[in-house]
Design a protein around this motif. Structure first.
Motif: not given
Length: 310
Positions: A94-104
């Motif tokens: 929730g906080y690494y993968l989802a956030s990184f994809f969002n930032f990307l």
């Protein structure tokens, strides 16, 4: 006629919870704006995400320690090794993968379109509950899904030729993937939250997610997080405090007071906030198609949330 004190207190608690959710939605709406502002200084996605997580980490550690001192029961000792592993994996999701994809995704598309696309996650939650738990999708929910995806299509097509976006298809892919991954996190979190409580769970999940984030940054660029303009660190600190720490606890407290269904409805104002902020702070141009698509998406999400409340 006098209103019973208990009824008055309950009503105040409800409206206070709704206010918490409303303010949290505003804070979350600022995320894309702050990220786009930071990208003007040529920082890459994983470095910016790492700065945000590192700035937020001390707050979550401090809150987790404080909660441990306040609690009479030892939650940490009650969890099995498998449950700790599950909690860690959910936090990473929730906080690494989802956030990184969002930032990307925000590298390629505007903040306003990002928020519209990301808001599709309640429909993913609906599908996952139907497939994983056998919960029947009603006719009203089918209508809500149709409205949501029609709105997404209109907003998406209306922005393909926008010069402000580097690659709208690739950006949309990463943002929608972020919404899907976040939906997995939400669906999987129910049991763990009931075991440890929402605030503890948020702290533990964020701490777990910080580890792979830092490792990713170390592999990608040697963890070189110095040498950026001072504005980058200010924006990262603002993201940590006002877009991460404060709203995560406000939304948890809001859900406790008004329920998840009502909280989802109140939080539906999020994309509207983002559109307003994007036009005023980033000078993004909002098309008529995007406005119409946004209204359809919000209507669909509202119906899904309202049905959930019922």
């Amino acid at each position: 006629m006098n209103v019973p004190a208990e009824s008055s207190t309950t009503r105040f608690s409800y409206w206070l919870g709704a206010l918490f959710v409303f303010l949290a939605a505003f804070c979350f709406a600022m995320k894309g704006i702050l990220i786009k502002l930071a990208y003007q200084y040529h920082i890459d996605s994983i470095s910016l995400l790492t700065l945000r997580m590192l700035f937020a980490l001390p707050f979550y550690i401090g809150i987790a320690l404080n909660l441990s001192r306040q609690s009479a029961d030892q939650v940490m000792g009650k969890l099995t090794l498998r449950q700790w592993a599950t909690l860690a994996m959910l936090g990473i999701t929730g906080y690494y993968l989802a956030s990184f994809f969002n930032f990307l995704g925000l590298v390629y598309i505007t903040a306003s379109l990002e928020r519209i696309l990301l808001f599709v996650y309640p429909t993913f939650v609906l599908f996952m509950n139907a497939i994983g738990y056998g919960r029947r999708i009603t006719r009203l929910q089918v209508l809500a899904l149709a409205l949501t995806y029609t709105g997404l299509l209109i907003a998406f097509i209306g922005n393909i030729e926008t010069s402000a976006q580097k690659n709208v298809v690739l950006g949309a892919f990463w943002v929608i993937l972020s919404g899907l991954v976040y939906a997995i996190y939400l669906v999987g979190s129910d049991n763990m939250i009931s075991l440890v409580g929402s605030q503890r769970y948020t702290c533990y999940a964020m701490m777990a997610a910080t580890v792979p984030t830092v490792l990713h940054c170390a592999i990608a660029n040697g963890l070189h997080l110095t040498g950026y303009p001072l504005a980058v660190y200010g924006l990262a600190a603002a993201m940590a405090l006002f877009v991460t720490v404060i709203p995560t606890f406000m939304i948890a407290e809001g859900i406790k007071r008004v329920g998840s269904g009502n909280a989802s409805i109140v939080a539906s104002v999020g994309p509207i906030f983002t559109i307003i902020l994007a036009t005023t702070l980033l000078n993004e141009t909002i098309s008529i198609a995007q406005v119409f698509g946004t209204l359809l998406v919000l209507t669909g999400v509202f119906l899904i949330s309202w049905r959930g409340k019922r």
